[in-house]
Design a protein around this motif. Structure first.
Motif, mmCIF file in Angstrom:
data_model
loop_
_atom_site.group_PDB
_atom_site.id
_atom_site.type_symbol
_atom_site.label_atom_id
_atom_site.label_comp_id
_atom_site.label_asym_id
_atom_site.label_seq_id
_atom_site.Cartn_x
_atom_site.Cartn_y
_atom_site.Cartn_z
ATOM 1 N N TYR A 92 0.851 -1.187 0.000
ATOM 2 C CA TYR A 92 0.000 0.000 0.000
ATOM 3 C C TYR A 92 0.888 1.239 0.000
ATOM 4 N N ALA A 93 0.675 2.114 -0.972
ATOM 5 C CA ALA A 93 1.472 3.330 -1.100
ATOM 6 C C ALA A 93 0.542 4.544 -1.081
ATOM 7 N N PRO A 94 0.339 5.131 0.105
ATOM 8 C CA PRO A 94 -0.568 6.270 0.198
ATOM 9 C C PRO A 94 0.103 7.579 -0.198
ATOM 10 N N GLY A 95 -0.696 8.501 -0.680
ATOM 11 C CA GLY A 95 -0.186 9.830 -0.999
ATOM 12 C C GLY A 95 -1.288 10.694 -1.564
ATOM 13 N N VAL A 96 -1.028 11.986 -1.584
ATOM 14 C CA VAL A 96 -1.974 12.911 -2.211
ATOM 15 C C VAL A 96 -1.819 12.800 -3.731
ATOM 16 N N TYR A 97 -0.592 12.631 -4.182
ATOM 17 C CA TYR A 97 -0.267 12.521 -5.608
ATOM 18 C C TYR A 97 -0.739 13.749 -6.383
ATOM 19 N N ASP A 98 -0.597 14.917 -5.756
ATOM 20 C CA ASP A 98 -0.951 16.173 -6.411
ATOM 21 C C ASP A 98 0.220 16.605 -7.282
ATOM 22 N N LEU A 99 -0.068 17.194 -8.417
ATOM 23 C CA LEU A 99 0.969 17.634 -9.348
ATOM 24 C C LEU A 99 1.968 16.495 -9.561
ATOM 25 N N PHE A 100 1.470 15.363 -10.025
ATOM 26 C CA PHE A 100 2.228 14.118 -10.157
ATOM 27 C C PHE A 100 3.604 14.372 -10.778
ATOM 28 N N HIS A 101 4.642 13.854 -10.115
ATOM 29 C CA HIS A 101 6.021 14.088 -10.554
ATOM 30 C C HIS A 101 6.869 12.829 -10.362
ATOM 31 N N VAL A 102 8.139 12.921 -10.697
ATOM 32 C CA VAL A 102 9.026 11.755 -10.685
ATOM 33 C C VAL A 102 9.175 11.147 -9.287
ATOM 34 N N GLY A 103 9.073 11.931 -8.249
ATOM 35 C CA GLY A 103 9.136 11.387 -6.890
ATOM 36 C C GLY A 103 7.986 10.427 -6.627
ATOM 37 N N HIS A 104 6.784 10.797 -7.096
ATOM 38 C CA HIS A 104 5.629 9.907 -6.971
ATOM 39 C C HIS A 104 5.876 8.622 -7.760
ATOM 40 N N LEU A 105 6.366 8.776 -8.977
ATOM 41 C CA LEU A 105 6.639 7.616 -9.820
ATOM 42 C C LEU A 105 7.670 6.700 -9.169
ATOM 43 N N ASN A 106 8.713 7.292 -8.581
ATOM 44 C CA ASN A 106 9.750 6.494 -7.919
ATOM 45 C C ASN A 106 9.183 5.682 -6.756
ATOM 46 N N ILE A 107 8.349 6.298 -5.937
ATOM 47 C CA ILE A 107 7.739 5.577 -4.811
ATOM 48 C C ILE A 107 6.934 4.388 -5.334
ATOM 49 N N LEU A 108 6.117 4.621 -6.359
ATOM 50 C CA LEU A 108 5.271 3.547 -6.898
ATOM 51 C C LEU A 108 6.116 2.442 -7.542
ATOM 52 N N ARG A 109 7.161 2.827 -8.253
ATOM 53 C CA ARG A 109 8.044 1.834 -8.885
ATOM 54 C C ARG A 109 8.740 0.987 -7.825
ATOM 55 N N HIS A 110 9.331 1.642 -6.822
ATOM 56 C CA HIS A 110 10.033 0.912 -5.758
ATOM 57 C C HIS A 110 9.064 0.036 -4.965
ATOM 58 N N ALA A 111 7.879 0.572 -4.706
ATOM 59 C CA ALA A 111 6.887 -0.194 -3.940
ATOM 60 C C ALA A 111 6.505 -1.464 -4.689
ATOM 61 N N ARG A 112 6.243 -1.333 -5.970
ATOM 62 C CA ARG A 112 5.811 -2.492 -6.768
ATOM 63 C C ARG A 112 6.887 -3.566 -6.818
#
Length: 153
Positions: A12-32
């Motif tokens: 489970y990767a919670p977040g606001v994910y506002d103004l989606f950027h590479v940091g969000h992508l990195n969290i999701l990639r690493h989490a998966r």
């Protein structure tokens, strides 16, 4: 030791994910990469307002669609309660992923303590220092301030 639902490790990767950027992508990639099935928790506008003191720039329905479309995400869930353990009761994940800006903080310690009671592991990933929604929002505010004086002409 984390529990397993079926034979899959659910992340489970919670977040606001506002103004989606590479940091969000990195969290999701690493989490998966550390679970068999990844649920992204997209914080509702109301919960973001409570947690951060301001509403997201991008509306919930659009943030949800963006996150749901990321190839690392198996499902997206709208987070509508401030208590992450209550979210766990709804989603039933084995591991929760957070940016390491939470590590060593009061919020992080509370998260670790609360989830230890239900057997959920907390995994921290490097926070993307050079890009954040807060920085992007500040840049947009500066640009908006630069445009406003010329509009008065």
């Amino acid at each position: 030791m984390t529990q397993r639902i079926g034979t899959h490790r659910v992340g489970y990767a919670p977040g606001v994910y506002d103004l989606f950027h590479v940091g969000h992508l990195n969290i999701l990639r690493h989490a998966r990469s550390q679970c068999d099935y990844l649920v992204a928790g997209v914080v509702s506008d109301e919960m973001a307002q409570l947690a951060k003191g301001r509403a997201p720039v991008v509306p919930l329905v659009e943030r949800l669609e963006i996150v749901r479309s990321v190839r690392f995400v198996d499902a997206a869930f709208v987070e509508t309660v401030p208590d992450k353990v209550e979210t766990w009761r709804q989603v039933r994940f084995d591991v929760l992923f957070k940016g390491d800006d939470w590590r060593g903080t009061d919020k992080g310690a509370r998260l670790e303590r609360d989830f230890a009671e239900v057997g959920v592991e907390i995994v921290y990933f490097p926070y993307t220092v050079h890009t954040s929604s807060t920085q992007l929002r500040r840049a947009l505010d500066v640009l908006a301030d630069q445009v406003r004086p010329s509009e008065a002409l």
